[in-house]
Design a protein around this motif. Structure first.
Motif, mmCIF file in Angstrom:
data_model
loop_
_atom_site.group_PDB
_atom_site.id
_atom_site.type_symbol
_atom_site.label_atom_id
_atom_site.label_comp_id
_atom_site.label_asym_id
_atom_site.label_seq_id
_atom_site.Cartn_x
_atom_site.Cartn_y
_atom_site.Cartn_z
ATOM 1 N N VAL A 1 0.871 -1.096 0.030
ATOM 2 C CA VAL A 1 0.020 -0.122 0.163
ATOM 3 C C VAL A 1 0.919 1.279 0.203
ATOM 4 N N ASN A 2 0.970 1.994 -1.074
ATOM 5 C CA ASN A 2 1.420 3.491 -1.065
ATOM 6 C C ASN A 2 0.471 4.292 -0.548
ATOM 7 N N ASP A 3 0.784 5.690 -0.700
ATOM 8 C CA ASP A 3 -0.270 6.810 -0.235
ATOM 9 C C ASP A 3 -1.507 6.528 -0.789
ATOM 10 N N TYR A 4 -1.538 6.185 -2.326
ATOM 11 C CA TYR A 4 -2.944 6.179 -3.091
ATOM 12 C C TYR A 4 -3.681 4.888 -2.316
ATOM 13 N N GLY A 5 -2.834 3.748 -2.382
ATOM 14 C CA GLY A 5 -3.325 2.371 -1.807
ATOM 15 C C GLY A 5 -4.002 2.444 -0.523
ATOM 16 N N VAL A 6 -3.461 3.555 0.397
ATOM 17 C CA VAL A 6 -4.219 3.673 1.728
ATOM 18 C C VAL A 6 -5.549 4.224 1.614
ATOM 19 N N GLY A 7 -5.579 5.392 0.649
ATOM 20 C CA GLY A 7 -6.883 5.819 0.221
ATOM 21 C C GLY A 7 -7.815 4.925 -0.344
ATOM 22 N N TRP A 8 -7.520 3.973 -1.098
ATOM 23 C CA TRP A 8 -8.342 3.009 -1.746
ATOM 24 C C TRP A 8 -8.852 1.959 -0.812
ATOM 25 N N VAL A 9 -7.972 1.572 0.000
ATOM 26 C CA VAL A 9 -8.254 0.640 1.169
ATOM 27 C C VAL A 9 -9.470 1.134 1.958
ATOM 28 N N PHE A 10 -9.229 2.256 2.478
ATOM 29 C CA PHE A 10 -10.352 3.021 3.373
ATOM 30 C C PHE A 10 -11.567 2.948 2.448
ATOM 31 N N GLU A 11 -11.580 3.732 1.330
ATOM 32 C CA GLU A 11 -12.668 3.820 0.707
ATOM 33 C C GLU A 11 -13.478 2.622 0.232
ATOM 34 N N THR A 12 -12.977 1.402 0.024
ATOM 35 C CA THR A 12 -13.774 0.435 0.281
ATOM 36 C C THR A 12 -14.198 -0.219 1.580
ATOM 37 N N LEU A 13 -13.741 0.176 2.374
ATOM 38 C CA LEU A 13 -14.154 -0.174 3.905
ATOM 39 C C LEU A 13 -15.126 0.850 4.790
ATOM 40 N N TRP A 14 -14.936 1.924 4.199
ATOM 41 C CA TRP A 14 -15.767 3.034 5.474
ATOM 42 C C TRP A 14 -17.027 2.552 5.868
ATOM 43 N N HIS A 15 -17.712 1.795 4.998
ATOM 44 C CA HIS A 15 -19.041 1.479 5.539
ATOM 45 C C HIS A 15 -18.978 0.633 6.781
ATOM 46 N N VAL A 16 -17.601 -0.522 6.690
ATOM 47 C CA VAL A 16 -17.527 -1.321 7.688
ATOM 48 C C VAL A 16 -16.991 -0.616 8.870
ATOM 49 N N VAL A 17 -16.088 0.355 8.738
ATOM 50 C CA VAL A 17 -15.797 1.147 9.749
ATOM 51 C C VAL A 17 -16.840 1.488 10.766
ATOM 52 N N PHE A 18 -17.855 2.160 9.977
ATOM 53 C CA PHE A 18 -18.946 2.515 10.846
ATOM 54 C C PHE A 18 -19.980 1.798 10.979
ATOM 55 N N GLY A 19 -19.846 0.362 11.035
ATOM 56 C CA GLY A 19 -21.009 -0.351 11.438
ATOM 57 C C GLY A 19 -21.816 -1.130 10.599
ATOM 58 N N MET A 20 -21.583 -0.877 9.223
ATOM 59 C CA MET A 20 -22.380 -1.585 8.152
ATOM 60 C C MET A 20 -21.652 -3.035 8.017
ATOM 61 N N ASN A 21 -22.463 -3.882 7.088
ATOM 62 C CA ASN A 21 -22.393 -5.311 7.058
ATOM 63 C C ASN A 21 -21.139 -4.909 5.857
ATOM 64 N N GLY A 22 -20.429 -6.217 5.450
ATOM 65 C CA GLY A 22 -19.566 -6.048 4.453
ATOM 66 C C GLY A 22 -20.251 -5.736 3.014
ATOM 67 N N ILE A 23 -21.269 -6.289 2.856
ATOM 68 C CA ILE A 23 -21.858 -5.745 1.564
ATOM 69 C C ILE A 23 -23.062 -4.778 1.851
ATOM 70 N N GLN A 24 -23.017 -3.526 1.435
ATOM 71 C CA GLN A 24 -23.708 -2.383 2.274
ATOM 72 C C GLN A 24 -25.168 -2.648 1.275
#
Length: 236
Positions: A213-236
């Motif tokens: 994960v480079n700087d861009y990769g860090v952003g991409w990872v969280f872009e795919t996971l924000w809904h999980v971070v804030f309590g939603m199921n894996g598939i929103q």
């Protein structure tokens, strides 16, 4: 910029309903935000400068990686104990291609957000179109051979997932969430996680030793996971 910074300095959780959280570089134009706040008086901006030489009036994120990721997590860490009722995480420019139903202007999207929806769901993505991201965007246990050969983040997602959510987290078979890292979250939903969870996430963001994960990769990872971070199921 000083006018916006003064609004931040005047923040009180007792009188503010909405935090508008964003990252900014010097080239970003925030005149739209100044105009928006003239009518939305219960909103307060939290603007994090992401330049190597930060703008002196603005907030400074805990990390320089991932742009909005560092800004968003820094806000949660700094204001965890004094959050307003709603925190809206947005990009700073006035127009975004991923603003859809109400046009490209972020101000229009914000004006049409129903706080009742945030109360009911806890987390609401500001994008309405499901593509890209849904229904399934990542298959952590079944990466492609290309991703494996490239040592891509997708090929390391089970490790990434546990690094972000903790060793006891169960890695889902499939992950799908609406793209583009603009969303609203209730105070209660943010606090469903202990502050220590967000500290762990920020530490992962700032770990420059990870080969996949480079700087861009860090952003991409969280872009795919924000809904999980804030309590939603894996598939929103």
């Amino acid at each position: 910029m000083l006018e916006l910074a003064r609004k931040t300095q005047g923040y009180s959780a007792n009188t503010t309903k909405v935090a508008l959280v964003m990252s900014k570089t010097r080239s970003d134009d925030l005149r739209w935000l100044r105009d928006y706040l003239k009518t939305e008086t219960d909103n307060v901006p939290f603007i994090y400068s992401m330049d190597k030489d930060p703008e002196p009036e603005l907030l400074v994120a805990h990390s320089s990686r991932g742009r909005e990721v560092s800004a968003y997590l820094s806000f949660v860490l700094e204001y965890y104990d004094e959050l307003p009722a709603y925190s809206i995480f947005i990009h700073s420019n006035p127009d975004q291609w991923h603003n859809d139903l109400f046009g490209s202007k972020t101000s229009a999207v914000l004006k049409n957000l129903r706080r009742e929806a945030v109360d009911a769901l806890g987390y609401v993505n500001l994008r309405c179109e499901h593509n890209p991201g849904c229904p399934v965007h990542i298959n952590p246990h079944n990466p492609t051979q290309i991703d494996i050969d490239n040592n891509d983040a997708r090929a390391n997602f089970p490790t990434i997932y546990k690094d972000i959510f903790g060793d006891t987290a169960v890695v889902p078979d499939h992950i799908g969430g609406i793209c583009c890292a603009q969303f609203a979250v209730s105070r209660e939903r943010i606090r469903q996680r202990p502050k220590s969870d967000y500290v762990r996430m920020m530490n992962w963001v700032n770990d420059k030793s990870l080969p996949y994960v480079n700087d861009y990769g860090v952003g991409w990872v969280f872009e795919t996971l924000w809904h999980v971070v804030f309590g939603m199921n894996g598939i929103q």
